[in-house]
Design a protein around this motif. Structure first.
Motif, PDB file in Angstrom:
ATOM      1  N   ALA A   1      -3.670  -3.052  -6.021  1.00  0.00           N
ATOM      2  CA  ALA A   1      -4.974  -3.880  -5.201  1.00  0.00           C
ATOM      3  C   ALA A   1      -5.083  -3.037  -4.030  1.00  0.00           C
ATOM      4  O   ALA A   1      -6.173  -2.884  -3.388  1.00  0.00           O
ATOM      5  CB  ALA A   1      -4.995  -5.485  -5.693  1.00  0.00           C
ATOM      6  N   ASP A   2      -3.938  -2.829  -2.955  1.00  0.00           N
ATOM      7  CA  ASP A   2      -4.225  -2.893  -1.678  1.00  0.00           C
ATOM      8  C   ASP A   2      -4.821  -1.233  -1.878  1.00  0.00           C
ATOM      9  O   ASP A   2      -5.236  -0.728  -0.522  1.00  0.00           O
ATOM     10  CB  ASP A   2      -2.891  -2.997  -0.590  1.00  0.00           C
ATOM     11  CG  ASP A   2      -2.663  -4.522  -0.314  1.00  0.00           C
ATOM     12  OD1 ASP A   2      -3.901  -4.871  -0.480  1.00  0.00           O
ATOM     13  OD2 ASP A   2      -2.198  -5.453  -0.280  1.00  0.00           O
ATOM     14  N   LEU A   3      -4.477  -0.662  -2.414  1.00  0.00           N
ATOM     15  CA  LEU A   3      -4.270   0.991  -2.610  1.00  0.00           C
ATOM     16  C   LEU A   3      -5.540   1.346  -2.751  1.00  0.00           C
ATOM     17  O   LEU A   3      -6.577   1.834  -2.491  1.00  0.00           O
ATOM     18  CB  LEU A   3      -3.519   1.508  -3.474  1.00  0.00           C
ATOM     19  CG  LEU A   3      -1.587   1.596  -2.923  1.00  0.00           C
ATOM     20  CD1 LEU A   3      -0.926   1.986  -4.057  1.00  0.00           C
ATOM     21  CD2 LEU A   3      -1.751   3.019  -1.299  1.00  0.00           C
TER      22      LEU A   3
ATOM     23  N   LYS B   1       8.268   7.755  -4.117  1.00  0.00           N
ATOM     24  CA  LYS B   1       7.981   9.170  -3.581  1.00  0.00           C
ATOM     25  C   LYS B   1       6.981   9.591  -3.033  1.00  0.00           C
ATOM     26  O   LYS B   1       6.953  10.458  -3.465  1.00  0.00           O
ATOM     27  CB  LYS B   1       9.008   9.927  -3.583  1.00  0.00           C
ATOM     28  CG  LYS B   1      10.878   9.696  -3.418  1.00  0.00           C
ATOM     29  CD  LYS B   1      11.200   8.450  -1.973  1.00  0.00           C
ATOM     30  CE  LYS B   1      12.499   8.623  -1.975  1.00  0.00           C
ATOM     31  NZ  LYS B   1      12.820   8.020  -0.469  1.00  0.00           N
ATOM     32  N   SER B   2       6.180   8.761  -2.933  1.00  0.00           N
ATOM     33  CA  SER B   2       4.663   9.450  -2.956  1.00  0.00           C
ATOM     34  C   SER B   2       4.205   9.755  -1.358  1.00  0.00           C
ATOM     35  O   SER B   2       5.172  10.490  -0.486  1.00  0.00           O
ATOM     36  CB  SER B   2       3.666   8.335  -2.949  1.00  0.00           C
ATOM     37  OG  SER B   2       3.684   7.816  -2.561  1.00  0.00           O
ATOM     38  N   GLU B   3       2.927  10.095  -1.256  1.00  0.00           N
ATOM     39  CA  GLU B   3       2.418  10.640   0.085  1.00  0.00           C
ATOM     40  C   GLU B   3       3.069   9.932   1.060  1.00  0.00           C
ATOM     41  O   GLU B   3       2.477   8.616   0.494  1.00  0.00           O
ATOM     42  CB  GLU B   3       0.767  10.885  -0.391  1.00  0.00           C
ATOM     43  CG  GLU B   3       0.888  12.218  -0.944  1.00  0.00           C
ATOM     44  CD  GLU B   3      -1.282  12.811  -1.372  1.00  0.00           C
ATOM     45  OE1 GLU B   3      -1.797  13.112  -0.058  1.00  0.00           O
ATOM     46  OE2 GLU B   3      -1.354  13.039  -2.433  1.00  0.00           O
TER      47      GLU B   3
ATOM     48  N   ALA C   1       1.005  -1.001   0.354  1.00  0.00           N
ATOM     49  CA  ALA C   1       0.476   0.293   0.109  1.00  0.00           C
ATOM     50  C   ALA C   1       0.848   1.289  -0.028  1.00  0.00           C
ATOM     51  O   ALA C   1       1.723   1.435  -1.164  1.00  0.00           O
ATOM     52  CB  ALA C   1      -1.266  -0.174   1.078  1.00  0.00           C
ATOM     53  N   ALA C   2       0.405   2.513   0.635  1.00  0.00           N
ATOM     54  CA  ALA C   2       1.053   3.786   0.094  1.00  0.00           C
ATOM     55  C   ALA C   2       2.262   3.695   0.717  1.00  0.00           C
ATOM     56  O   ALA C   2       3.109   4.450   0.484  1.00  0.00           O
ATOM     57  CB  ALA C   2       0.173   5.159   1.686  1.00  0.00           C
ATOM     58  N   LYS C   3       3.099   2.881   1.969  1.00  0.00           N
ATOM     59  CA  LYS C   3       4.290   3.016   2.426  1.00  0.00           C
ATOM     60  C   LYS C   3       5.526   2.025   1.771  1.00  0.00           C
ATOM     61  O   LYS C   3       5.918   2.754   1.465  1.00  0.00           O
ATOM     62  CB  LYS C   3       4.613   2.240   3.897  1.00  0.00           C
ATOM     63  CG  LYS C   3       5.701   1.792   3.885  1.00  0.00           C
ATOM     64  CD  LYS C   3       6.403   2.849   5.001  1.00  0.00           C
ATOM     65  CE  LYS C   3       7.706   3.227   5.479  1.00  0.00           C
ATOM     66  NZ  LYS C   3       8.117   3.969   5.882  1.00  0.00           N
TER      67      LYS C   3
ATOM     68  N   ARG D   1      -2.060   4.751   7.206  1.00  0.00           N
ATOM     69  CA  ARG D   1      -1.994   4.083   8.013  1.00  0.00           C
ATOM     70  C   ARG D   1      -1.403   2.736   7.382  1.00  0.00           C
ATOM     71  O   ARG D   1      -0.605   3.174   5.841  1.00  0.00           O
ATOM     72  CB  ARG D   1      -3.438   2.992   7.660  1.00  0.00           C
ATOM     73  CG  ARG D   1      -4.311   3.512   8.135  1.00  0.00           C
ATOM     74  CD  ARG D   1      -6.200   3.461   8.191  1.00  0.00           C
ATOM     75  NE  ARG D   1      -6.089   2.123   8.546  1.00  0.00           N
ATOM     76  CZ  ARG D   1      -6.123   1.930  10.210  1.00  0.00           C
ATOM     77  NH1 ARG D   1      -6.335   3.011  10.472  1.00  0.00           N
ATOM     78  NH2 ARG D   1      -6.399   0.201  10.514  1.00  0.00           N
ATOM     79  N   PHE D   2      -0.437   0.803   7.852  1.00  0.00           N
ATOM     80  CA  PHE D   2       0.228   0.170   7.201  1.00  0.00           C
ATOM     81  C   PHE D   2      -0.325  -0.695   6.980  1.00  0.00           C
ATOM     82  O   PHE D   2      -1.575  -1.542   7.620  1.00  0.00           O
ATOM     83  CB  PHE D   2       1.478   0.649   8.166  1.00  0.00           C
ATOM     84  CG  PHE D   2       1.739   1.931   8.544  1.00  0.00           C
ATOM     85  CD1 PHE D   2       3.016   2.237   7.876  1.00  0.00           C
ATOM     86  CD2 PHE D   2       1.352   2.105   9.476  1.00  0.00           C
ATOM     87  CE1 PHE D   2       3.235   3.553   7.588  1.00  0.00           C
ATOM     88  CE2 PHE D   2       1.896   4.116   9.751  1.00  0.00           C
ATOM     89  CZ  PHE D   2       3.054   4.552   9.101  1.00  0.00           C
TER      90      PHE D   2
END
Length: 335
Positions: free
Chosen positions: A310-312, A253-255, A244-246, A259-260
């Motif tokens: 998929a998780d994003l 180098k996204s936002e 996901a985001a992490k 959550r993780f």
């Protein structure tokens, strides 16, 4: 009246007329990364569920789009003119007055409000037509194809061993995906007819088949300082892999994540490594790793790009949807 209640108003009449099982899944994983939608419904025919992206009260003179997303369904108080436009473009709708039109399989147009198949085939989703039965082994195989897409073609026996299914199943799934126009099975490699299309297929199969069966444990950092460290530090884990985001932030180098998601065979080791505390609604979710093959991104401490995507998308968070678009483009460029 909130959006779910507005959708339910039209859906209740549809269910009564057809006897089909339908349910609302607002914020579902198929919400478009490019277009806003009011929610998602799933219509079940037999044992198969077909997701539709819902737009409410699109009673305009604008011609419905066709092609890119074929499972958009309009709901609400629709005029006769709007219904005709939707029918002409083979776009689905369920109106407040009880009329519905859902090509290709079900429609009550000129049929006295009864279920009436109009043509061979199945309801079209954003992924194209599913002409094969969905299953957990099939979902794992699609994951394998997308995760190993840059690798040279392997024998069916090797693929079977790496996925954990039989060679006969590999042969069956390759034929079904080829017949459904997702892949071209050349002698040298397996090519994707449309990379974006099979990526969305993977997202559907993962969310519908694998994720509900994946064991999960949730945790929280001990304090704000530790939470900040998790957000900003590009740390690699000894006992797991970020998603996901992490994961996206570590490669593009996204936002920074709020959550993780971590995949691991040893969730307790992850808890000790990151000094987390168990929590029923924690910000850190550790999921059981459901595959055993190697993948390119492992050396970066992250899961494969299709799973990150998929998780994003599955979070339903608009911010994650923007990040998902970048991950999607990165994966397609890597092919």
């Amino acid at each position: 009246m909130n959006i779910d209640k507005k959708i339910k108003k039209s859906l209740d009449k549809f269910v009564k007329q057809t006897g089909l099982k339908c349910y609302i899944q607002t914020g579902f994983f198929l919400l478009s990364i490019n277009e806003p939608f009011d929610g998602t419904i799933v219509i079940e025919i037999g044992k198969v569920g077909y997701p539709f992206l819902v737009r409410l009260n699109q009673n305009s003179e604008r011609k419905p789009k066709s092609g890119s997303l074929s499972n958009i369904l309009e709901m609400g108080s629709l005029s006769a003119v709007r219904k005709k436009m939707l029918q002409e473009t083979k776009a689905a709708y369920i109106a407040d007055d009880g009329d519905f039109f859902i090509p290709l399989t079900i429609s009550n147009i000129n049929s006295s409000n009864s279920l009436s198949p109009k043509a061979e085939g199945s309801i079209t989703s954003a992924l194209g037509r599913h002409t094969f039965p969905s299953s957990v082994p099939m979902a794992k195989f699609i994951h394998y194809l997308t995760a190993k897409s840059q690798m040279p073609k392997r024998t069916q026996q090797i693929m079977a061993n790496e996925v954990g299914i039989s060679p006969a199943a590999v042969n069956k799934y390759l034929k079904e995906l080829e017949e459904a126009n997702y892949i071209v099975n050349d002698k040298q490699r397996i090519r994707f007819v449309d990379p974006g299309k099979i990526l969305e297929l993977w997202t559907v199969e993962y969310t519908k088949r694998l994720l509900p069966r994946t064991e999960k444990k949730t945790f929280n950092p001990h304090d704000e300082m530790q939470f900040k460290e998790l957000r900003v530090s590009p740390m690699m884990l000894k006992s797991g892999y970020w998603s996901a985001a992490k994961a996206a932030d570590m490669i593009i180098k996204s936002e920074l994540p709020e959550r993780f998601i971590i995949y691991s065979d040893k969730p307790t080791d992850v808890m000790k490594e990151l000094r987390l505390r168990p929590s029923e609604s924690g910000q850190v979710e550790v999921r059981q790793k459901f595959w055993s093959f190697d993948w390119k991104e492992a050396r970066q401490g992250i899961v494969n790009l299709p799973l990150i995507y998929a998780d994003l998308v599955g979070s339903g968070d608009p911010r994650d949807m923007r990040i998902a678009k970048d991950v999607r483009e990165l994966w397609i460029k890597s092919l």
